[in-house]
Design an enzyme around this catalytic site. Structure first.
Site, PDB file in Angstrom:
ATOM      1  N   GLU A   8     -39.967 -11.122  -1.880  1.00 11.68           N
ATOM      2  CA  GLU A   8     -41.007 -10.218  -1.371  1.00 11.68           C
ATOM      3  C   GLU A   8     -41.583  -9.310  -2.467  1.00 11.68           C
ATOM      4  O   GLU A   8     -41.775  -8.111  -2.254  1.00 11.68           O
ATOM      5  CB  GLU A   8     -40.457  -9.373  -0.207  1.00 11.68           C
ATOM      6  CG  GLU A   8     -40.143 -10.202   1.018  1.00 11.68           C
ATOM      7  CD  GLU A   8     -39.736  -9.371   2.230  1.00 11.68           C
ATOM      8  OE1 GLU A   8     -40.044  -9.785   3.363  1.00 11.68           O
ATOM      9  OE2 GLU A   8     -39.112  -8.300   2.039  1.00 11.68           O
TER      10      GLU A   8
ATOM     11  N   GLU B 253     -38.801 -16.532   6.574  1.00 11.26           N
ATOM     12  CA  GLU B 253     -38.050 -15.642   7.459  1.00 11.26           C
ATOM     13  C   GLU B 253     -38.805 -15.493   8.771  1.00 11.26           C
ATOM     14  O   GLU B 253     -39.812 -14.792   8.834  1.00 11.26           O
ATOM     15  CB  GLU B 253     -37.850 -14.262   6.817  1.00 11.26           C
ATOM     16  CG  GLU B 253     -36.940 -14.251   5.611  1.00 11.26           C
ATOM     17  CD  GLU B 253     -36.680 -12.847   5.083  1.00 11.26           C
ATOM     18  OE1 GLU B 253     -36.990 -11.869   5.806  1.00 11.26           O
ATOM     19  OE2 GLU B 253     -36.180 -12.730   3.947  1.00 11.26           O
TER      20      GLU B 253
END
Length: 636
Positions: A201, A277
């Site tokens: 991320e 995710e």
């Protein structure tokens, strides 16, 4: 996918040998295919992104993944959790690698016991699962400092997650060690790893345009040859893409599914779509609600992701537990530390039990399987042991005499810069600061994260993010001022990770004048910490204990120990240790009301139970077969 049966160490040796042979032959442009050992001949291409599909050795491949973190699950239960993942119809395991647990002191690596990454990955292989590895170095994962070791913060100029030399030098040394273990586990060398994630991320952080290319090169230079991925949420997608690396996204809502096509298509053309995710639930913070996500909503979103032509990874399939002091924190408008449980309202509970989500998803993924799924393994037994009444007691003030000489310093020293642990500072736990005062006044200073203030041994309140000043009452003569500071978890996500030093930060002031001449105790509460307290150091439990204090009792267990949950009703805030294992924090502000105690950590016979309580002890320690994760029911 077939199941591997070779052992780990021969596999590693063959892997290294194959890598050397391949390198030698490729450099000389020879036709090396017929020279490969038979068990590697069908492993030439690995996982590839071909048009809109993933391909594995020429066949279309869908990734149906689930996240399980080896460091959050007792090793004895790894196989149980992975079998349940496979029985749910999933074909791929994903896991993070926590740098801060593997290299808790600079240059000293621990890949043993519950941190044996290689054993975990080979176990997945033996059960017929592929693996996507997410090695960081930053992983977020609601773990202290996002998985970065606290000793990095000894450098006052440190710039984490950038190409700052102090950071990259540490990453290079860590990756040298880690990748020597990971490279032989790759698909092309006979292992189960089919893809490796580049950092985590980074688009939502984005402090250095050279950083992600550096991490990519660091992986490739050390022998990573499988498909590389990035992973970003909607806020970071536009800045997290890196050339030559497949972008994937993280989400929970169906409303974000348009990003699969609109953004990814515009950014990288026609490529396989992947939700790295899909959040099956969410984590909890102390003092907040228990987060839940309805199983029907989960099934709808998972179905929509697959209908959109995307592969998927369930985060979390099984969350497990933030044992010890590993849990992290968030700090946007206010500081919020994460609870000990990482139940996450996931597909399996914290103790590995089935949920409604499990059976709905098993039916769904089973519809894609060409063969019957494995039957779900039986649940592990649970027991409510008899309540324990603490038998012995040791106040923190009495315990100090067994700590050895305190650190003496003219000024306060933050936790990370304490001269302990061979110069690596203190990573987790509590730090006690003492000095002498001769007058009353207003005490002020930066305390991270929570400091209980004492005049001699009397608690007079707290300094924290909200309470930055406290009145020191009138004192006569010279008086000992003490502050017991707890690291409640370093921030694991956001822009302020560089500011996560703990303890007393800078000077401590009394009526504006800095206090001097401190005595500092490092209370890390590792296993070695309790070895100082032989049985003759403890006293019988008094009617009115002095706090903070340690409480000792013995739990009698039969020949077959079972899982259980501790319930500390009447206790306020502290930590529990079973046979030296740190189960984690408890706190009566909720939402977590019980602590998971794995039966695998209990021995037949008498088991040592130590509770460190900061303020108020209950009459007994209770046990229950079921966890309690509810809304905040208490007032601090």
């Amino acid at each position: 996918m077939s199941t591997w049966t070779f052992r780990r160490r021969p596999g590693r040796r063959l892997g290294f040998l194959a890598l050397v042979v391949l390198s030698f032959l490729v450099l000389r442009r020879l036709d090396w295919h017929n020279l490969l050992p038979p068990w590697l001949r069908h492993r030439q291409l690995g996982l590839q992104a071909k048009g809109q599909n993933f391909m594995l050795e020429g066949s279309t491949f869908w990734i149906f993944g689930g996240s399980v973190h080896y460091f959050r699950v007792p090793r004895h239960y790894w196989k149980d959790r992975l079998l349940k993942l496979k029985a749910c119809g999933l074909n791929t395991l994903t896991t993070y690698v926590p740098w801060n647990l593997h290299e808790i002191e600079r240059g000293k690596y621990d890949f043993s016991g519950n941190l044996d990454l290689e054993a975990f990955i080979w176990m997945a292989a033996e059960l017929g699962l592929w693996v996507i590895l997410r090695p960081g170095p930053y992983i977020c994962s609601e773990i202290d400092l996002g998985g970065l070791p606290s000793w990095l913060l000894q450098d006052p100029d440190m710039k984490l997650r950038t190409t700052y030399k102090g950071f990259t030098t540490a990453v290079d040394h860590y990756f040298d060690h880690l990748m020597s273990r990971v490279v032989p586990l790759q698909y092309k060398l006979g292992g189960p790893i089919i893809a490796v994630q580049v950092e985590n991320e980074y688009g939502s952080y984005n402090k250095d345009p050279d950083y992600m290319p550096y991490i990519k090169k660091a992986l490739e230079d050390r022998g990573i040859v499988e498909l590389l991925l990035t992973s970003d949420n909607k806020d970071g997608l536009s800045k997290g893409v890196i050339h030559g690396v497949l972008a994937t996204i993280n989400l929970q809502s169906q409303h974000e599914l348009h990003l699969l096509t609109t953004f990814l298509l515009n950014t990288q053309g026609i490529q396989p779509k992947m939700v790295m995710e899909y959040w099956t639930g969410w984590f909890d913070s102390w003092g907040g609600p228990h987060n839940i996500l309805d199983s029907s909503e989960v099934l709808k979103t998972v179905s929509a992701i697959i209908d959109a032509g995307s592969s998927i990874n369930l985060y979390m399939f099984h969350g497990g537990t933030n044992f010890g002091f590993m849990s992290g924190a968030m700090h946007f408008n206010e500081y919020k530390s994460d609870v000990t449980s990482y139940d996450y309202d996931a597909v399996l509970t914290e103790a590995g039990d089935y949920t409604a989500k499990y059976f709905k998803l098993r039916e769904f993924f089973g519809s894609f399987s060409g063969a019957p799924l494995l039957p779900p393994p039986d649940l592990l037994p649970k027991t409510a042991y008899e309540p324990l009444m603490p038998a012995f007691y040791l106040s923190l003030w009495d315990a100090l005499k067994y700590m050895g000489e305190p650190i003496k310093s003219e000024n306060p020293v933050n936790m990370e810069n304490l001269p302990v642990n061979d110069g690596n500072g203190q990573s987790f736990g509590y730090t006690l600061y003492e000095t002498t005062i001769s007058s009353s006044g207003i005490l002020s200073g930066l305390v991270r994260d929570r400091g209980q203030v004492f005049v001699n041994t009397v608690s007079i309140g707290y300094l924290d993010y909200n309470n930055k000043k406290i009145d020191i009452p009138l004192v006569q003569g010279y008086t000992v001022l003490r502050i017991l500071v707890e690291n409640r978890g370093r921030v694991n996500y956001g822009e302020n990770i560089n500011d996560q030093r703990k303890g007393l930060i800078g000077d401590l002031y009394l009526d504006g004048s800095p206090l001097k001449k401190f005595r500092i105790y490092s209370l890390d509460m590792k296993k070695s910490f309790f070895q100082r307290f032989s049985i003759n150091k403890w006293s019988s439990l008094p009617e009115e204990p002095t706090f903070p204090a340690f409480f000792l009792s013995g739990l009698s267990v039969g020949p077959s120990p079972s899982d259980t949950f501790l319930k500390l009703e009447g206790w306020e805030k502290g930590v529990v240790f079973i046979n030296g294992q740190n189960l984690g924090r408890y706190w009566n502000i909720g939402p977590q009301e019980t602590l998971y105690l794995p039966g695998a950590w209990l021995d037949p016979g008498i088991n040592q139970v130590i509770v460190f309580e900061e303020k108020m002890a209950g009459p007994v320690i209770q046990f229950t077969e079921t966890p309690h994760l509810g809304r905040n029911q208490y007032i601090n």
